[in-house]
Enzyme design. Structure first.
Site, mmCIF file in Angstrom:
data_model
loop_
_atom_site.group_PDB
_atom_site.id
_atom_site.type_symbol
_atom_site.label_atom_id
_atom_site.label_comp_id
_atom_site.label_asym_id
_atom_site.label_seq_id
_atom_site.Cartn_x
_atom_site.Cartn_y
_atom_site.Cartn_z
ATOM 1 N N THR B 180 19.979 0.626 -39.923
ATOM 2 C CA THR B 180 20.005 2.348 -40.475
ATOM 3 C C THR B 180 20.461 2.817 -39.052
ATOM 4 O OG1 THR B 180 18.735 3.964 -41.329
ATOM 5 C CG2 THR B 180 17.555 2.609 -40.121
ATOM 6 N N GLU B 325 13.986 1.943 -44.519
ATOM 7 C CA GLU B 325 12.543 1.264 -44.136
ATOM 8 C C GLU B 325 11.582 0.951 -45.330
ATOM 9 O OE1 GLU B 325 13.806 3.792 -42.796
ATOM 10 O OE2 GLU B 325 13.995 3.919 -40.833
ATOM 11 N N LYS B 433 12.982 26.242 -37.176
ATOM 12 C CA LYS B 433 11.426 27.101 -36.703
ATOM 13 C C LYS B 433 11.948 28.313 -36.350
ATOM 14 C CE LYS B 433 10.126 22.578 -35.669
ATOM 15 N NZ LYS B 433 11.239 21.390 -35.516
ATOM 16 N N TRP B 438 8.164 27.668 -40.239
ATOM 17 C CA TRP B 438 9.223 26.668 -40.776
ATOM 18 C C TRP B 438 9.978 27.226 -41.891
ATOM 19 C CZ3 TRP B 438 5.879 21.256 -41.127
ATOM 20 C CH2 TRP B 438 5.964 21.101 -39.722
#
Lengths: 538, 538
Positions: B180, B325, B433, B438
């Site tokens: 990946t 994964e 940020k 956020w």
């Protein structure tokens, strides 16, 4: 990642993702409704209570109980803390039950209220049990000499709702066990590992098997003391299905009522149950339109039964096959896409077979000359292998007869057609050997049961000087059927369907046919009754 | 029984129970139709040929190939003989491909004809490859300096159609691997064990996930070189689905034609693919009524895309989530039964989330103050655990950053609602940020993409002296849209949906947005382009 497959994790998944979904559970006195969040907390309380009572990793936890939510909680609490759920068939003889409990070395017994008298009768013979827990809705414990006796709900009240599922489970350690009756001798114990139960639950969720889903309302009619109600409580919990548990001593009427009332979508049981339900549907007036699947196993369902469900009530009826040793799902009968083009009659014929092997297992069919051809004709014994097939009977030398070279010998005789679909034609021990050839008792039974007047039929062998063995058919007619049905009627009905030498030498009429605790014909007992008819009492 | 889960057994099941079912495969020159019996024999021939070429247990078998039947055969031949299927992303840079092949130590490479020029260019840098096999329909091998070069079909002709799948597989041994791309540094290798692939295949067959079935006609659009085409070829083979493989360099037109021509029921790919297909459906006149499911993953699909498929074309569109994964299926968005009662708009909102965890996995969402509440608002990084989640990058020290205390840190920031449904709100590294709070770039992107005039939108952070970072939106309009769409149009459209401080400081219009080899926005590259716009060329 090395993450073990564990039974506790199935309920944890339901607690997190399906907390609002319900278990509807009929006990002796009350219709309970609990959701998975509550079931989860009660299961955790139960684990902490069992921990207090001294239950440790590997200990056997016996249950003598019907289908209800408390039984479900033990399904997860016992393996969830590393101990072993041991469901005991309450329909066995007291002698067998004593044997099973002592042989499994159960350390604690969970008992339904109405089964307490049985335990009262036998408890002095139990050598390993240290605690008895009665599952009752009542505030007080019943009068009894059994000691020490605890109340299930009191134990839970004192338990810790945040108790953790054991994290150090080895997926190959025992999670459950169940004893199966043997033709001769004492019942034989089968152990289910965590791995077996989780993989089997995956198999039950596959679109092409039982397709158990969150959207299902599942009512297992097969008892929870019989091969974990075919594993459906584990799978249904994992996938967040609503579960309806019909409780103690249910009747066909209660089943029909529950199907209508709770919009049951899937249910599972043996042919005898479905024959009973069919009678009830014929007599009553029930809305069964919610049902998307009736799973039928345990023994072969006659074609007539399948047709009645599908044609008369528009209820999809699926034949499945398995055994106590196979957790149990091994095959299921669903048409392949291109078989949808078959004629209606061909589709029913195919559906009356037990279906193809469930993904994850391996099979071999071995006749007298080795593996049989897949031609729908050659008969052989079905051998199974796979991660949810047992590899021995628990501490039992009879293991050597059934588990050979890595294959479980089912004792079931089958044919396999070109599609890989098996059809159970008999038990190896029930095959009738006539003049050096095999006759399938089951095929004749199914043919007889396709007659409108017939409720049940069972074919057994009697010794014959010339042919070695010959078939005799025992027939139960539907209630209220006119009495013009005779031996000749049945034989005429059969004769176009079989070679002449397959036709039974006699047709005997019975009021009922003896059955085992799980609804299977008791051929051994019936054979004795047949012999008795032929040898007048002295 | 101790029976290992093995990839070879999946094809063996199909050979036995679905021999007539077909693989329809487009290669460069030919539309092939083969059934599972033939695929099984060809796979066995291939195993015997690889055996002859010296491939042994544990050896890595590299593929540089599109979606077609030969690639499918290697999917089973490599793990089937105990070696390791290593699919290589053909869209990576030559440098990365050299790195990957050498790092994995591939011993043999299977190469599509049109990828041969790439290998011609780099083969002298490959240090471990002992044999090159070209997959071509042509009788002669192409002119090339690559040595030794074999023809796939010639190898098969000489192979043994009865060669056996390895019986001594350890289910924890590697069956496959895939690299990946990393944000920084070389690609990272992920290893899939036999156990992971088989359990993941079970998960794909569950009624509540992809429900892959024998009755399906599956067309994986996600490349076979990308996380095993999301594992669908394994599951579809096991369950006997018809498979349609669109082959090299397919266009949206070919996809639409194949859907109609072969009655495709299920397909899987990234949002970019579905945006392309949607354009094609809008322009052409296709019958897509066979489609029961479009699975969309890789990155979040905008709500507008979901609505277009469902409302305009009546095609059920399912959001799924996973990563290289995670084999990859981790979550899938399906409504729970009681959510069917929500209003249409609420249902779409719920469906635009990535869904609930697939049975068999565990998740945790960790924010700055520990595990977040499941309230649909608090953001945290998604952590995953389970038997088909990787536990390291192959021989790579970066493992320590992502696999911590038994959990895979996905790098994806999510919210979880009361139902346990996750919504990807950003990558940890792409979160903006601003003033200590956020901002989710993905939520703004999706909101912009819901505007009728917008084809694609991507939001990136630029450094800001006062607020630390501020969002900038990069927008691609649909072709032929009138030019009255301005920055103000978009901002007005957004302003009712977000707090004021979430609104982008600027809206920039682009011809297209740079994407990775698997269709994801390349935010790093886009950020550079944005910076360039603000700093006039010297």
């Amino acid at each position: 990642m090395q993450v073990p497959l564990s039974v506790g994790s199935l309920l944890e998944h339901a607690e997190k993702f399906f907390p609002k979904k319900e278990i509807i559970s009929q006990t002796h006195d009350i219709l309970h409704r609990l959701n998975y969040k509550e079931i989860g907390q009660r299961t955790r309380r139960l684990m902490s209570a069992m921990d207090e009572l001294g239950i440790r990793n590997g200990d056997r936890v016996g249950t003598l109980a019907w289908n209800h939510h408390r039984h479900l909680e033990i399904y997860f609490a016992a393996p969830g803390m590393g101990s072993v759920l041991h469901t005991i068939n309450i329909r066995l003889s007291p002698e067998d039950i004593i044997y099973i409990i002592n042989h499994a070395e159960d350390k604690i017994l969970f008992i339904d209220e109405d089964i307490l008298p049985l335990i009262e009768h036998i408890h002095t013979h139990l050598t390993t049990v240290e605690a008895f827990v009665v599952m009752t809705d009542k505030a007080e414990l019943p009068e009894t000499t059994i000691q020490p006796l605890y109340s299930y709900e009191e134990l839970l009240s004192a338990g810790d709702p945040a108790y953790e599922f054991a994290k150090d489970i080895d997926e190959n350690q025992p999670a459950g066990m169940c004893y199966t009756s043997a033709t001769t001798g004492k019942p034989k114990g089968v152990v289910y590992t965590h791995r077996a139960i989780v993989l089997h639950s995956f198999a039950l969720g596959l679109a092409d098997t039982a397709a158990i889903s969150e959207s299902d309302v599942s009512m297992p009619v097969v008892p929870q003391f019989h091969v974990n109600a075919w594993g459906t409580p584990f799978a249904c919990t994992w996938f967040g299905s609503t579960q309806v548990m019909p409780g103690p001593r249910f009747t066909p009427k209660r089943l029909a009522e529950f199907i209508e009332k709770f919009n049951v979508t899937i249910t599972a049981g043996v042919p005898t149950i479905w024959l009973g339900l069919l009678r009830e549907l014929d007599q009553g007036n029930y809305d069964t339109s919610s049902l998307r699947a009736v799973l039928c196993g345990g023994s072969a369902a006659p074609l007539g039964l399948i047709k009645a469900f599908e044609e008369k009530y528009n209820i999809p009826f699926y034949h499945a096959y398995g055994a106590t040793e196979t957790t149990p799902l091994a095959t299921i009968s669903r048409l392949k896409s291109y078989q949808q083009d078959l004629s209606k009659e061909e589709r029913f014929q195919e559906r009356s077979r037990q279906g193809i092997l469930v993904p994850g297992l391996q099979m071999k069919v071995v006749g007298e000359k080795g593996e049989v051809e897949w031609n729908g004709k050659e008969m052989g014994e079905l051998l199974l292998k796979g991660p949810w097939i047992a590899d021995e009977y628990y501490r039992d030398t009879r293991s050597n007869d059934a588990f050979i070279d890595g294959w479980f010998h089912t004792g079931d005789v089958v044919t396999v057609d070109e599609e890989g679909t098996i059809k159970i034609v008999d038990r190896t021990k029930d095959l009738i050997k006539s003049g050096g050839e095999w006759i399938s008792s089951v095929e004749i039974e199914n043919a007889i049961m396709a007659h409108d007047a017939v409720f049940e039929a069972c074919v057994v062998a009697i010794p014959d000087d010339k042919w070695q063995e010959r078939p005799i058919a025992c027939v139960v007619l539907h209630e209220g059927i006119d009495t013009t049905i005779t031996k000749e009627t049945i034989l005429e009905f059969l004769s176009p369907q079989f070679p002449k030498w397959w036709l039974p030498d006699d047709i005997l009429f019975f009021e009922d046919i003896p059955k085992s605790s799980v609804g299977k014909f008791l051929k051994r007992e019936l054979r004795e009754q047949v012999k008795a008819r032929y040898s007048p009492q002295e």
